[in-house]
Design an enzyme around this catalytic site. Structure first.
Site: not given
Length: 169
Positions: A112, A155
């Site tokens: 990511s 996140k």
């Protein structure tokens, strides 16, 4: 009776698990979002151009195999599309590039960070910094597609805790 002061707390409870996260900013520096076993965190990805001759890519920061591949994909994508992305063609041809993900004692892995690494490279090539209140996460493909990733809730919490104002997912 036992008297405990603020100075005694670290000895009694152990080290702080969560540090105050501060956004980073500068040419070649971009804030990424990561998922960890403790939740989410921000991490600054740094890219710089080295002063000696030759074309190569150096990666540091205790990166796992998948994250190293993400860096190589980001490098390939940005170098092969630099003119279309607003950079000077040939910028990466004569000097080595170094990508570092700080906190080298902490292992890091996963796909990511690809878009964050590509953005750090583009920031370096265009000599323009990215707003330090911006953070991003996403897997990058060789053709420039950004794929979905996991750990979004963690996140987002990390981004809020760090004071991020713009997120790219």
């Amino acid at each position: 009776p036992i008297k405990i002061t603020l100075a005694d707390i670290p000895d009694l409870l152990g080290p702080v698990l969560f540090r105050t996260e501060r956004p980073r900013q500068g040419v070649g520096v971009v804030n990424g979002l990561a998922y960890t076993s403790m939740g989410g965190t921000t991490l600054a990805i740094e890219a710089t151009r080295l002063s000696f001759e030759g074309r190569s890519l150096r990666l540091t920061g205790q990166l796992g195999d998948v994250m190293r591949e993400s860096a190589e994909i980001a490098y390939s994508y940005v170098t092969s599309n630099l003119a279309d992305l607003g950079g000077k063609e040939g910028y990466f041809d004569s000097k080595p590039i170094h990508i570092h993900v700080p906190e080298g004692a902490t292992p890091k892995d996963g796909p990511s960070a690809g878009i964050t690494m590509a953005t750090a490279l583009l920031s370096l090539a265009r000599h323009r910094s990215v707003d330090g209140r911006t953070a991003m996460t996403g897997e990058l493909t060789l053709t420039g597609r950004v794929l979905p990733i996991g750990g979004i809730r963690e996140k987002l919490v990390a981004a809020k805790r760090a004071g991020m104002r713009r997120l790219i997912l």
